[in-house]
Structures are given as structure tokens and as C-alpha cells.
Design an enzyme around this catalytic site. Structure first.
Site, mmCIF file in Angstrom:
data_model
loop_
_atom_site.group_PDB
_atom_site.id
_atom_site.type_symbol
_atom_site.label_atom_id
_atom_site.label_comp_id
_atom_site.label_asym_id
_atom_site.label_seq_id
_atom_site.Cartn_x
_atom_site.Cartn_y
_atom_site.Cartn_z
ATOM 1 N N SER A 1 0.808 -1.223 0.000
ATOM 2 C CA SER A 1 0.000 0.000 0.000
ATOM 3 C C SER A 1 0.836 1.266 0.000
ATOM 4 O O SER A 1 0.297 2.360 0.186
ATOM 5 C CB SER A 1 -0.957 0.031 1.191
ATOM 6 N N THR B 1 -0.878 3.002 3.989
ATOM 7 C CA THR B 1 -0.438 4.394 4.060
ATOM 8 C C THR B 1 0.454 4.563 5.276
ATOM 9 O O THR B 1 0.099 4.124 6.361
ATOM 10 C CB THR B 1 -1.665 5.306 4.302
ATOM 11 N N THR C 1 1.477 7.003 0.194
ATOM 12 C CA THR C 1 0.629 5.827 -0.024
ATOM 13 C C THR C 1 0.462 5.540 -1.507
ATOM 14 O O THR C 1 0.642 6.432 -2.340
ATOM 15 C CB THR C 1 -0.772 6.068 0.590
ATOM 16 N N ARG D 1 -7.993 8.664 -9.183
ATOM 17 C CA ARG D 1 -8.524 8.935 -7.834
ATOM 18 C C ARG D 1 -7.389 9.385 -6.912
ATOM 19 O O ARG D 1 -6.307 8.801 -6.886
ATOM 20 C CB ARG D 1 -9.183 7.674 -7.281
ATOM 21 N N THR E 1 -4.980 7.842 8.289
ATOM 22 C CA THR E 1 -4.940 6.654 7.448
ATOM 23 C C THR E 1 -6.356 6.120 7.326
ATOM 24 O O THR E 1 -7.229 6.467 8.115
ATOM 25 C CB THR E 1 -3.988 5.596 8.059
ATOM 26 N N GLY E 2 -6.577 5.284 6.336
ATOM 27 C CA GLY E 2 -7.919 4.743 6.135
ATOM 28 C C GLY E 2 -8.541 5.295 4.865
ATOM 29 O O GLY E 2 -7.835 5.725 3.958
HETATM 30 N N1 GLY Z 1 -5.679 7.098 3.175
HETATM 31 C C1 GLY Z 1 -5.225 6.656 1.932
HETATM 32 C C2 GLY Z 1 -6.183 6.780 0.846
HETATM 33 O O1 GLY Z 1 -7.376 6.912 1.052
HETATM 34 O O2 GLY Z 1 -5.780 6.739 -0.300
#
Ligand code: GLY
Length: 337
Positions: free
Chosen positions: A81, A198, A216, A226, A249-250
Site C-alpha cells: 500500500s 499508508t 501511499t 482517484r 490513514t484509512g
Molecule cells: N488514506 C489513503 C487513501 O485513502 O488513499
């Protein structure tokens, strides 16, 4: 693209992963004035912190420490990731998001950057060599190549194989706590080297100056183009040298909606401790949409000018790593659900 939500059963199954032997951090007076400290997201942050600590313990600047630290997972092909080896978007392209911010509110960011392992160093170069804050897509790649970065294939055979498997159903679903998936399966103890996601990192150096970095490859199998919270100053990272710093993060969309890291810092400015500030930010996500909030993971991590730190997440499973002269630990974050 089919967007589906995780089932309640799956969420329940993930609950109480830390039910046994939960030991939350005792964050009161973790360091004395003038003592450096670094914190970062997830259990793999331990290795990243170790690299950052080498800089800090030798009197280096927090800015150098956070860049050095997050370059560790960026270069790790097993970390799916971040950087090299990151899971691709639905078109099979690995696109990276990263940002960095220092004690003087200087900041730099890249988004949807392809072919460059160390997105964080490109972000730093945006900060230091251009009048801009953010450069994206082809422009970011051209900027990186013009400044000596090497073009590489970031899609590893493992990530490519998994993507091809995914293509069979093309079922898009943010994968909660993927960061610690291997950790839970492996042995239930923090520190497993395969944990990934991330990385958000915040450090304070011997001068008491704060800096932060976040990098990330974003959500796996996202739409091409995106961009998540990680490269957005104020969302994935914010540093105010008078107050503190925060990172997240998330699922980035949820963080962007509340400008999460900036919110955490502003709450600390009002005198709230880091953990409470993170909790209040997470509660803001719940208040906005209580049903949707049950289905996704978001975690915040913060440090104030005293070197006190704290974290909070929507769901169980978020961990963070701490390194100072006094401790080298991984802690579970408290959570709402
Ligand atoms: N927090 C990383 C993402 O949504 O790409």
C-alpha cells in the site's frame, strides 16, 4: 464499478482483535523538553521510525527524519500500500500520493504519480524547488524525471497477480485494516514485517520543531486518477509548529470531507490532548453519517508540542508505532465501534 459495503458480520468478526492483552499507551510526559520523538501509523511504522530515529538521535532535523523514515516502506516491495509494490488502480497502474510539511508551514505534495518509488522525496522537492504546493499526474512525473529521479516499474509480480485475480469480478470494496491483515493472521503480536498501508509520520527534533510526512499508493483498485487524503495538506497531514501535528490513514474520502488532520491540530490548539483531538475528529465522521461510518476504517494520529501523542480510529485494528529515547513500541489505538 460496483461499490459494496462490508457486511456487519465481517465487521463483528474483526471486532475485539485486541481484546486480549490490550495495553494502550500512557502518553503523559513521554519525553522531556528537547528530547526528540517520532510516531507513525500502523505496526510497520516501527521500521520506518527506526530510520527516522537515526536522524533524530544524531541531532538531525524533524523534516529529514520524516522523509528518511517513510522512504523505508516506500522502498519495500512487500508493502502493498506504499510505493514500490503498491496495489494498482483498477487499470493496473500503481499511482502514488504523498505530502510533506515542516515547522515553517512549508509544504509539498504529489498526487497520482507513477513510476517513481520515493514519492515523498518528489513532494519535498516540490516544496523546496518550486513556488507550488502540489503537482499531479504526468506533471509530477515530468518534474521528478527532470530532477534526477529514476523511472521504474512499481507493479510487482505479486501485486499484478492479485490485480488480475481481482479483475475477474472487478468488485470494488475498501479493505478495512488491510494494513494489519498479515499481523493478525501471523501471530497476533505487533511488529510483523508484512504489515502495510499508508504511512503517516510525525516527528519532533531536539529543537522542538515538528515536521510530518504521508505517503501511499492509495486504495487498491481505485478508479484511475482517484486521489485520497494522503497528499492533501490539511486532510492526510497537517503541521503547526506552535501547536502540534497530525496525520491520518484509512478511507481518504472520509478524511477529506472533514479536513481531518487540520481539525485534529485545531482541536489541540484549543487545549485538547492529542488522543481526545483524534477521537473528536473520528466522532465528526460518525456524526456526519453514522451508518456509513460503521463500514469504513479511518484512524488519526497526533502529537503536540510537548511530545505527547495519541490516536483514535473508527474501528478496532488501527495501530501506531512510537520511538523516542524512552520507548520503541507499537500501540493499538482506541476506537469507536
Ligand atoms: N488514506 C489513503 C487513501 O485513502 O488513499
Amino acid at each position: 464499478m460496483k461499490l459494496s459495503l462490508l457486511t456487519s458480520a465481517a465487521i463483528l468478526a474483526r471486532k475485539n482483535l485486541f481484546a486480549k492483552n490490550v495495553k494502550y499507551a500512557d502518553t503523559q510526559y513521554p519525553v522531556m523538553k528537547g528530547e526528540p520523538i517520532v510516531i507513525s501509523t500502523w505496526d510497520f511504522g516501527k521500521e520506518a521510525n527506526a530510520a527516522a530515529w537515526e536522524v533524530l538521535k544524531n541531532g538531525g532535523k524533524a523534516l529529514d527524519a520524516v522523509e528518511t523514515g517513510v522512504k523505508v516502506p516506500e522502498a519495500d516491495p512487500d508493502n502493498q500500500s506504499v510505493g514500490l509494490g503498491g496495489r494498482p488502480d483498477r487499470d493496473g497502474r500503481v499511482t502514488l500520493d504523498a505530502c510533506i510539511m515542516d515547522e515553517n508551514s512549508r509544504c509539498g505534495s504529489v498526487a497520482c504519480l507513477e513510476h517513481i518509488v520515493h514519492a515523498i522525496s518528489v513532494a519535498r522537492m516540490v516544496m523546496e524547488k518550486t513556488p507550488h504546493v502540489m503537482i499531479v499526474g504526468d506533471g509530477a512525473l515530468q518534474f521528478a524525471l527532470a530532477n534526477g529521479f529514476k523511472k521504474e516499474n512499481l507493479l510487482t509480480p505479486k501485486s499484478e497477480k492479485e490485480w488480475k485475480e481481482w479483475l475477474k469480478e472487478s468488485h470494488y470494496e475498501p479493505w478495512m485494516n488491510v494494513e494489519n491483515e498479515h499481523y493478525h493472521k501471523a501471530n497476533g503480536t505487533p511488529g510483523n514485517e508484512k504489515n502495510h498501508d499508508t504511512i503517516g509520520m510525525v516527528a519532533m527534533d531536539k529543537n522542538g520543531d515538528l515536521s510530518g510526512a504521508c505517503t501511499t499508493s492509495g486504495l487498491a483498485y481505485k478508479m484511475h486518477g482517484r486521489v485520497g487524503d494522503s497528499p492533501i495538506i490539511g486532510a492526510g497531514l497537517y503541521v503547526d509548529n506552535e501547536v502540534g501535528a497530525a496525520t491520518s490513514t484509512g478511507v481518504g474520502e472520509e478524511v477529506i470531507r472533514i479536513v481531518g488532520s487540520h481539525l485534529v491540530v485545531e482541536l489541540m490548539r484549543q487545549g485538547v490532548d492529542p488522543e481526545t483531538a483524534c477521537r473528536k475528529a473520528v466522532e465528526r465522521i460518525v456524526a456526519r453519517n453514522p451508518v456509513a461510518a460503521k463500514e469504513v476504517q479511518v484512524g488519526f494520529l497526533a502529537m503536540n508540542k510537548k511530545g505527547e501523542y495519541g490516536a483514535y480510529a473508527l474501528q478496532d485494528g488501527f495501530t501506531y508505532a512510537v520511538r523516542s529515547g524512552k520507548e520503541e513500541k507499537i500501540y493499538p489505538a482506541k476506537h469507536i465501534f
